[in-house]
Design an enzyme around this catalytic site. Structure first.
Site, PDB file in Angstrom:
ATOM      1  N   LYS A 157     114.781  75.148  84.464  1.00 35.90           N
ATOM      2  CA  LYS A 157     113.275  75.086  85.086  1.00 35.90           C
ATOM      3  C   LYS A 157     113.081  76.139  86.315  1.00 35.90           C
ATOM      4  O   LYS A 157     111.928  76.927  86.243  1.00 35.90           O
ATOM      5  CB  LYS A 157     113.101  73.570  85.647  1.00 35.90           C
ATOM      6  CG  LYS A 157     111.609  73.318  86.166  1.00 35.90           C
ATOM      7  CD  LYS A 157     111.903  72.205  87.315  1.00 35.90           C
ATOM      8  CE  LYS A 157     112.336  72.941  88.732  1.00 35.90           C
ATOM      9  NZ  LYS A 157     112.329  71.928  89.779  1.00 35.90           N
ATOM     10  N   ASP A 188     108.847  70.129  85.207  1.00 36.81           N
ATOM     11  CA  ASP A 188     109.444  69.413  86.300  1.00 36.81           C
ATOM     12  C   ASP A 188     109.086  67.912  85.945  1.00 36.81           C
ATOM     13  O   ASP A 188     108.503  67.592  84.784  1.00 36.81           O
ATOM     14  CB  ASP A 188     108.853  69.810  87.485  1.00 36.81           C
ATOM     15  CG  ASP A 188     107.287  69.374  87.645  1.00 36.81           C
ATOM     16  OD1 ASP A 188     106.776  69.268  86.702  1.00 36.81           O
ATOM     17  OD2 ASP A 188     106.732  70.186  88.811  1.00 36.81           O
TER      18      ASP A 188
END
Length: 235
Positions: free
Chosen positions: A120, A138
């Site tokens: 991420k 997220d």
């Protein structure tokens, strides 16, 4: 979900949040990498408060290595998991100096090798610092994608990312990432989503259930409501 429905979702969130952007304050790729590392299990607002002074004190990888670990921990102690993050920051800075002349690499596969940098974080850095299309998943992106049917309820984070990459045109990946975050952060919240005013309610299975549940809930008579309120206040 078909492509027409996916397009409707993308166009709708684009209308709702046309100016969605990365809310982590930074002025270069190095600061962004540190900020995203700090943001794990922490709000962007808190991270920005910490980095407001942190980035004045530490401007280069060498600066983070010039202080004892305990001092860095104190500088970021308002951040969740600050001890582990401080350790990762110093290890990351050491690797940047050792392998990349102190510069943050542009390649995703090199970024994920850095301490404290997962998929991420790497996606956020390459897309925002280097303009490489990417979708970082997220908690907001994951929640919204599953609620709207862009991904399966039981999909892993990686599966969510792959499905979004298939449904969203590549040139829209980065902006869609930001818009999904804004949609989840300010509209489709985890606890109190704004289902009653959501333009995507017809495509949201969970939203329909919430609205149906609310409509089927029997109103509490005023007398009973007053007693319940009094008991709650006493408790």
């Amino acid at each position: 979900m078909n492509q027409t429905q996916a397009r409707t979702i993308l166009d709708t969130i684009a209308d709702m949040f046309p100016d969605a952007h990365c809310e982590l304050n930074h002025s270069n790729a190095f600061e962004l990498t540190i900020a995203v590392l700090l943001s794990a299990q922490c709000t962007d607002e808190t991270v920005n408060k910490v980095t407001a002074t942190l980035f004045q004190k530490y401007k280069r990888p060498e600066d983070y290595l010039a202080v004892p670990l305990k001092e860095l921990e104190q500088d970021i102690r308002r951040i969740g998991l600050f001890r582990n993050k401080a350790k990762n920051i110093q290890a990351l800075c050491a690797m940047l100096l050792d392998k990349y002349n102190g510069e943050v690499p542009r390649e995703h596969e090199k970024l994920v090798e850095l301490p404290g940098v997962g998929r991420k974080t790497a996606n956020v850095v390459v897309s925002n610092a280097f303009d490489v299309p990417a979708i970082a998943v997220d908690t907001h992106v994951e929640r919204v994608s599953k609620r709207l049917g862009l991904a399966g309820v039981n999909d892993s984070v990686l599966e969510v990312e792959k499905k979004l990459m298939k449904r969203v045109p590549r040139e829209e990946w980065t902006q869609t990432h930001h818009r999904l975050i804004f949609f989840g952060r300010y509209h489709c919240k985890a606890q109190n989503p704004k289902c009653e005013v959501c333009p995507l309610i017809d495509l949201c299975r969970e939203g329909k259930k919430r609205m149906k549940s609310n409509s089927n809930r029997k109103p509490i008579p005023k007398a009973k409501a007053a007693v319940k309120a009094a008991k709650t206040k006493e408790a």
